[in-house]
Design a protein around this motif. Structure first.
Motif, PDB file in Angstrom:
ATOM      1  N   LEU A  48      39.907  54.782  28.857  1.00  0.00           N
ATOM      2  CA  LEU A  48      41.153  55.227  29.463  1.00  0.00           C
ATOM      3  C   LEU A  48      41.842  54.081  30.202  1.00  0.00           C
ATOM      4  CD1 LEU A  48      39.904  58.669  30.821  1.00  0.00           C
ATOM      5  CD2 LEU A  48      41.471  58.315  28.905  1.00  0.00           C
ATOM      6  N   GLY A  49      41.037  53.164  30.728  1.00  0.00           N
ATOM      7  CA  GLY A  49      41.593  52.039  31.464  1.00  0.00           C
ATOM      8  C   GLY A  49      42.255  50.993  30.586  1.00  0.00           C
ATOM      9  N   LEU A  50      42.038  51.081  29.263  1.00  0.00           N
ATOM     10  CA  LEU A  50      42.668  50.113  28.356  1.00  0.00           C
ATOM     11  C   LEU A  50      44.190  50.208  28.393  1.00  0.00           C
ATOM     12  CD1 LEU A  50      40.364  50.142  25.183  1.00  0.00           C
ATOM     13  CD2 LEU A  50      40.546  48.382  26.945  1.00  0.00           C
ATOM     14  N   GLY A 210      40.493  63.845  33.379  1.00  0.00           N
ATOM     15  CA  GLY A 210      41.450  63.492  34.427  1.00  0.00           C
ATOM     16  C   GLY A 210      40.786  62.735  35.561  1.00  0.00           C
ATOM     17  N   ILE A 211      39.569  63.157  35.931  1.00  0.00           N
ATOM     18  CA  ILE A 211      38.823  62.464  36.984  1.00  0.00           C
ATOM     19  C   ILE A 211      38.514  61.028  36.570  1.00  0.00           C
ATOM     20  CG2 ILE A 211      36.574  62.381  38.151  1.00  0.00           C
ATOM     21  CD1 ILE A 211      36.641  65.437  38.223  1.00  0.00           C
ATOM     22  N   LEU A 212      38.091  60.839  35.324  1.00  0.00           N
ATOM     23  CA  LEU A 212      37.755  59.506  34.847  1.00  0.00           C
ATOM     24  C   LEU A 212      38.989  58.610  34.756  1.00  0.00           C
ATOM     25  CD1 LEU A 212      35.129  60.530  32.174  1.00  0.00           C
ATOM     26  CD2 LEU A 212      34.705  59.090  34.171  1.00  0.00           C
ATOM     27  N   PHE A 213      40.130  59.181  34.419  1.00  0.00           N
ATOM     28  CA  PHE A 213      41.357  58.381  34.409  1.00  0.00           C
ATOM     29  C   PHE A 213      41.727  57.978  35.838  1.00  0.00           C
ATOM     30  CE2 PHE A 213      46.042  57.969  34.453  1.00  0.00           C
ATOM     31  CZ  PHE A 213      46.138  56.876  33.596  1.00  0.00           C
ATOM     32  N   LEU A 214      41.478  58.875  36.776  1.00  0.00           N
ATOM     33  CA  LEU A 214      41.729  58.545  38.185  1.00  0.00           C
ATOM     34  C   LEU A 214      40.798  57.423  38.640  1.00  0.00           C
ATOM     35  CD1 LEU A 214      43.399  59.293  40.660  1.00  0.00           C
ATOM     36  CD2 LEU A 214      41.664  61.000  41.248  1.00  0.00           C
ATOM     37  N   VAL A 215      39.546  57.435  38.157  1.00  0.00           N
ATOM     38  CA  VAL A 215      38.614  56.343  38.449  1.00  0.00           C
ATOM     39  C   VAL A 215      39.191  55.014  37.961  1.00  0.00           C
ATOM     40  CG1 VAL A 215      36.345  55.368  37.912  1.00  0.00           C
ATOM     41  CG2 VAL A 215      36.555  57.794  38.440  1.00  0.00           C
ATOM     42  N   ALA A 216      39.719  55.028  36.733  1.00  0.00           N
ATOM     43  CA  ALA A 216      40.314  53.814  36.164  1.00  0.00           C
ATOM     44  C   ALA A 216      41.507  53.347  36.995  1.00  0.00           C
ATOM     45  CB  ALA A 216      40.739  54.060  34.718  1.00  0.00           C
ATOM     46  N   CYS A 217      42.308  54.284  37.469  1.00  0.00           N
ATOM     47  CA  CYS A 217      43.471  53.931  38.294  1.00  0.00           C
ATOM     48  C   CYS A 217      43.035  53.295  39.609  1.00  0.00           C
ATOM     49  CB  CYS A 217      44.316  55.167  38.573  1.00  0.00           C
ATOM     50  SG  CYS A 217      45.168  55.838  37.122  1.00  0.00           S
ATOM     51  N   LEU A 286      32.499  23.660  53.296  1.00  0.00           N
ATOM     52  CA  LEU A 286      32.119  22.591  52.370  1.00  0.00           C
ATOM     53  C   LEU A 286      33.115  22.441  51.229  1.00  0.00           C
ATOM     54  CD1 LEU A 286      28.278  23.332  52.198  1.00  0.00           C
ATOM     55  CD2 LEU A 286      29.414  21.487  53.446  1.00  0.00           C
ATOM     56  N   LYS A 287      34.247  23.210  51.310  1.00  0.00           N
ATOM     57  CA  LYS A 287      35.331  23.103  50.322  1.00  0.00           C
ATOM     58  C   LYS A 287      34.909  23.498  48.914  1.00  0.00           C
ATOM     59  CE  LYS A 287      37.884  21.299  53.536  1.00  0.00           C
ATOM     60  NZ  LYS A 287      38.920  22.074  54.208  1.00  0.00           N
ATOM     61  N   ARG A 288      34.007  24.459  48.794  1.00  0.00           N
ATOM     62  CA  ARG A 288      33.669  24.955  47.470  1.00  0.00           C
ATOM     63  C   ARG A 288      33.659  26.473  47.529  1.00  0.00           C
ATOM     64  NH1 ARG A 288      28.115  22.584  48.178  1.00  0.00           N
ATOM     65  NH2 ARG A 288      26.834  24.225  49.080  1.00  0.00           N
ATOM     66  N   ARG A 289      33.760  27.083  46.349  1.00  0.00           N
ATOM     67  CA  ARG A 289      33.873  28.543  46.305  1.00  0.00           C
ATOM     68  C   ARG A 289      33.081  29.055  45.120  1.00  0.00           C
ATOM     69  NH1 ARG A 289      33.893  32.764  49.020  1.00  0.00           N
ATOM     70  NH2 ARG A 289      34.951  34.530  48.146  1.00  0.00           N
ATOM     71  N   VAL A 290      31.912  29.613  45.385  1.00  0.00           N
ATOM     72  CA  VAL A 290      31.087  30.195  44.326  1.00  0.00           C
ATOM     73  C   VAL A 290      30.836  31.671  44.615  1.00  0.00           C
ATOM     74  CG1 VAL A 290      28.832  30.157  43.202  1.00  0.00           C
ATOM     75  CG2 VAL A 290      29.976  27.999  43.769  1.00  0.00           C
ATOM     76  N   THR A 291      30.447  31.964  45.857  1.00  0.00           N
ATOM     77  CA  THR A 291      30.084  33.326  46.198  1.00  0.00           C
ATOM     78  C   THR A 291      31.301  34.226  46.309  1.00  0.00           C
ATOM     79  OG1 THR A 291      28.214  32.466  47.464  1.00  0.00           O
ATOM     80  CG2 THR A 291      28.873  34.724  47.913  1.00  0.00           C
ATOM     81  N   PRO A 292      31.312  35.394  45.635  1.00  0.00           N
ATOM     82  CA  PRO A 292      32.422  36.323  45.785  1.00  0.00           C
ATOM     83  C   PRO A 292      32.475  36.859  47.200  1.00  0.00           C
ATOM     84  CG  PRO A 292      30.629  37.342  44.588  1.00  0.00           C
ATOM     85  CD  PRO A 292      30.270  35.892  44.737  1.00  0.00           C
ATOM     86  N   SER A 293      33.631  37.312  47.607  1.00  0.00           N
ATOM     87  CA  SER A 293      33.830  37.726  48.999  1.00  0.00           C
ATOM     88  C   SER A 293      33.221  39.079  49.321  1.00  0.00           C
ATOM     89  CB  SER A 293      35.338  37.783  49.297  1.00  0.00           C
ATOM     90  OG  SER A 293      35.943  38.768  48.498  1.00  0.00           O
ATOM     91  N   GLY A 294      32.735  39.787  48.348  1.00  0.00           N
ATOM     92  CA  GLY A 294      32.177  41.112  48.570  1.00  0.00           C
ATOM     93  C   GLY A 294      31.983  41.782  47.226  1.00  0.00           C
ATOM     94  N   PRO A 295      31.919  43.085  47.207  1.00  0.00           N
ATOM     95  CA  PRO A 295      31.716  43.776  45.944  1.00  0.00           C
ATOM     96  C   PRO A 295      32.992  43.795  45.098  1.00  0.00           C
ATOM     97  CG  PRO A 295      31.984  45.365  47.683  1.00  0.00           C
ATOM     98  CD  PRO A 295      32.010  44.020  48.329  1.00  0.00           C
ATOM     99  N   ASP A 296      33.432  42.588  44.679  1.00  0.00           N
ATOM    100  CA  ASP A 296      34.713  42.518  43.988  1.00  0.00           C
ATOM    101  C   ASP A 296      34.553  42.359  42.474  1.00  0.00           C
ATOM    102  OD1 ASP A 296      33.716  39.980  43.966  1.00  0.00           O
ATOM    103  OD2 ASP A 296      35.509  39.010  44.772  1.00  0.00           O
ATOM    104  N   THR A 297      33.412  42.769  41.996  1.00  0.00           N
ATOM    105  CA  THR A 297      33.224  42.724  40.556  1.00  0.00           C
ATOM    106  C   THR A 297      33.956  43.864  39.895  1.00  0.00           C
ATOM    107  OG1 THR A 297      31.153  43.837  41.015  1.00  0.00           O
ATOM    108  CG2 THR A 297      31.039  41.502  40.506  1.00  0.00           C
ATOM    109  N   LYS A 298      34.166  43.751  38.558  1.00  0.00           N
ATOM    110  CA  LYS A 298      35.039  44.717  37.872  1.00  0.00           C
ATOM    111  C   LYS A 298      34.255  45.933  37.412  1.00  0.00           C
ATOM    112  CE  LYS A 298      38.276  41.616  38.174  1.00  0.00           C
ATOM    113  NZ  LYS A 298      37.520  40.556  38.817  1.00  0.00           N
ATOM    114  N   PHE A 299      34.525  47.098  38.030  1.00  0.00           N
ATOM    115  CA  PHE A 299      33.887  48.342  37.607  1.00  0.00           C
ATOM    116  C   PHE A 299      34.615  48.928  36.408  1.00  0.00           C
ATOM    117  CE2 PHE A 299      32.515  48.118  42.014  1.00  0.00           C
ATOM    118  CZ  PHE A 299      31.171  48.366  41.880  1.00  0.00           C
TER     119      PHE A 299
END
Length: 299
Positions: A48-50, A210-217, A286-299
């Motif tokens: 649905l998220g496509l 409808g619930i799953l589409f709301l999840v995607a939104c 240290l001017k580098r960025r590897v670690t994400p700022s939190g749970p910002d991965t794509k569900f």
């Protein structure tokens, strides 16, 4: 980011919106109450998220991936597929607060995996922060003092899979635009989830669709708001706001789903949050960025 264009208040506002969207997504999944199997729920959410990928279809049509990019995109899709299945399964088994708190382990996994795959070096202070985060996880799980649910093990797997997915994203974002990276993830995960969904398929009701589409939104809105937050202010400014998700998860779980407030879960989550914050601040210094700022991965 250029400090002349930085707007800390706006960045914090968008990060708060991000957290609200992700908590809304989590609560919406809870509404399914296990009526749709985890793998099928995940598949339908991505299918649905496509619709949100449509604006990028011209770029996708003209895209010519190298063999390396294709392999990395496929590997990311596979790891994300497993992580999403585990996350949907965990949501049907354990309280929202525990899901949210354990999801903060993803940045810790990323920090450790970066040593092996990106050649990062771990200083003593970062090692101590990682050990503290693991202590927070033990405080949440309390093995030997309570019976662990399969959902807890699923969340450990979720964080690991999302950590691998994040690292792969870091490897290809310098070569492909963010919109293409997200679109490729959506497509590969949808394909990857299909056989798992087919194996446990039950026909969902229109209300469940409808619930799953709301999840995607909620998921799409959360990642869009997060992008606006990062564009508005440095990550060291916006990051603390991401941890409000734990507070909101506890409140929503208690008020709407009758989930008790477990002080050990809250304490363990705060320990993990503190560890992630320390590592992120050190990386910024240290001017580098590897670690994400939190749970910002794509569900």
């Amino acid at each position: 980011m250029n400090t002349k264009t930085s707007n800390p208040a706006l960045g914090i506002f968008w990060m708060i919106c991000t957290g609200l969207c992700f908590v809304g997504m989590t609560a919406t999944v809870k509404l399914l109450a296990g009526r749709v199997p985890a793998a099928e729920s995940a598949f339908l959410r991505y299918l649905l998220g496509l619709v949100f990928v449509i604006p990028a279809w011209r770029s996708l049509r003209d895209l010519r991936l190298t063999g390396r990019q294709l392999r990395l995109a496929s590997l990311r899709g596979a790891t994300q597929t497993l992580g999403v299945i585990c996350w949907f399964f965990a949501m049907t088994r354990i309280p929202m607060a525990e899901v949210t708190a354990m999801n903060y382990l993803t940045p810790i996994y990323v920090t450790v995996l970066a040593v092996f795959f990106l050649g990062e070096r771990l200083a003593l202070r970062r090692i101590l922060a990682i050990l503290a985060a693991l202590g927070g996880a033990i405080l949440i799980l309390r093995p030997g003092f309570r019976e662990l649910d399969p959902g807890h093990f699923a969340m450990l797997g979720t964080s690991l899979m999302f950590g691998i997915s994040y690292l792969i994203a870091k490897m290809i974002t310098d070569e492909l635009s963010p919109a293409i990276v997200v679109a490729l993830l959506s497509i590969t995960v949808t394909i990857g989830l299909f056989p798992f969904a087919l194996a446990v398929w039950v026909w969902p009701s229109w209300s469940d669709l409808g619930i799953l589409f709301l999840v995607a939104c909620f998921a799409t809105g959360g990642h869009y708001a997060m992008t606006l937050a990062f564009a508005s202010a440095p990550v060291t400014v916006t990051q603390p706001a991401t941890f409000l998700q734990l507070v909101w998860s506890v409140l929503v779980g208690a008020v709407f789903f009758g989930e008790g407030v477990d002080p050990y879960v809250v304490a363990g989550g705060l320990v993990i949050i503190g560890s992630v914050l320390f590592i992120t601040l050190r990386e910024a210094m240290l001017k580098r960025r590897v670690t994400p700022s939190g749970p910002d991965t794509k569900f």
